[in-house]
Design a protein around this motif. Structure first.
Motif, PDB file in Angstrom:
ATOM      1  N   LYS A 256       0.833  -1.199   0.000  1.00 43.42           N
ATOM      2  CA  LYS A 256       0.000   0.000   0.000  1.00 43.42           C
ATOM      3  C   LYS A 256       0.869   1.252   0.000  1.00 43.42           C
ATOM      4  O   LYS A 256       1.939   1.280   0.620  1.00 43.42           O
ATOM      5  CB  LYS A 256      -0.922   0.013   1.219  1.00 43.42           C
TER       6      LYS A 256
ATOM      7  N   SER B  51      -2.884  -0.264  -5.151  1.00 50.23           N
ATOM      8  CA  SER B  51      -3.068   0.271  -3.800  1.00 50.23           C
ATOM      9  C   SER B  51      -4.198   1.290  -3.777  1.00 50.23           C
ATOM     10  O   SER B  51      -5.098   1.230  -2.936  1.00 50.23           O
ATOM     11  CB  SER B  51      -1.764   0.935  -3.323  1.00 50.23           C
TER      12      SER B  51
ATOM     13  N   GLY C  91       0.385   2.093  -7.249  1.00 57.27           N
ATOM     14  CA  GLY C  91       0.853   1.121  -6.268  1.00 57.27           C
ATOM     15  C   GLY C  91       2.264   0.678  -6.568  1.00 57.27           C
ATOM     16  O   GLY C  91       3.113   1.501  -6.934  1.00 57.27           O
TER      17      GLY C  91
END
Length: 217
Positions: A21, A79, A192
């Motif tokens: 993340k 993410s 991400g």
């Protein structure tokens, strides 16, 4: 900082690692980069929908069905996902909001300067509205300026990105209730970190030669 190194290092990520993340502080920087993107006559005809949870990303992914299913995993495994939207009309309320924000931010030394800014911007809006008749296209051009800002900023933060036009805007607009808000989706960006299986990460960057794309006059 060597900004060229970031431009050369970035690429369109094809496979994200769903376990990684983006740190909150870095994503906050990306949000601010989008907010500070340039636009013609500071028109800012955009809105950005952010999806960070699995549920929110699944809603965005609905826009890939049925014809763009190859992009579904890029949305679900990212993410964060950002839907970059354009306004569907450049109305007087938006013109007024821009002007008042500029006034609040101290951009006008005199009332005449404020009036001049309003008249100048309105002139460009009316040029596209009545003469060129391409207001929607003009607004979408500004959204792509924001996209470029986002992609280079992500690269500078060593965040991978995948811009996508492969989705059905009718489905996505309906899912997110955009048209009722005077908005329409233009491009979706997954953000991400790549996986080892991302084939595109292993390929060399390819661009036309400088001789092909520059003319010195």
């Amino acid at each position: 900082m060597n900004v060229l190194s970031f431009a050369k290092a970035r690429y369109t990520t094809k496979a994200f690692d769903p376990s990684r993340k983006i740190p909150a502080e870095q994503f906050a920087q990306l949000r601010e980069l989008l907010r500070h993107s340039p636009s013609s006559v500071n028109s800012q005809p955009w809105h950005f929908v952010v999806a960070a949870s699995d549920e929110a990303k699944a809603r965005v992914a609905k826009g890939t069905q049925p014809g763009y299913a190859y992009n579904e995993s890029k949305i679900l495994n990212a993410s964060h996902v950002i839907v970059l939207c354009a306004r569907t009309a450049f109305d007087e309320a938006h013109l007024a909001a821009l002007l008042e924000q500029e006034d609040k931010d101290g951009r006008f030394a005199t009332p005449e300067a404020k009036a001049g800014q309003h008249n100048g911007r309105s002139g460009y809006v009316n040029l596209h509205r009545y003469d060129h008749k391409d207001t929607q296209h003009w607004m979408e051009k500004q959204v792509y300026l924001a996209l470029g800002t986002l992609l280079l900023g992500a690269a500078a933060l060593e965040i991978d990105a995948c811009p996508m036009e492969g989705f059905d805007p009718r489905l996505l607009d309906a899912e997110l209730g955009l048209r009722a808000r005077g908005l329409t989706s233009v491009v979706v960006v997954g953000l991400g970190y790549r996986t080892a299986e991302d084939f595109n990460a292993k390929l060399p960057k390819s661009r036309l030669s400088a001789e092909a794309v520059f003319t010195e006059i």
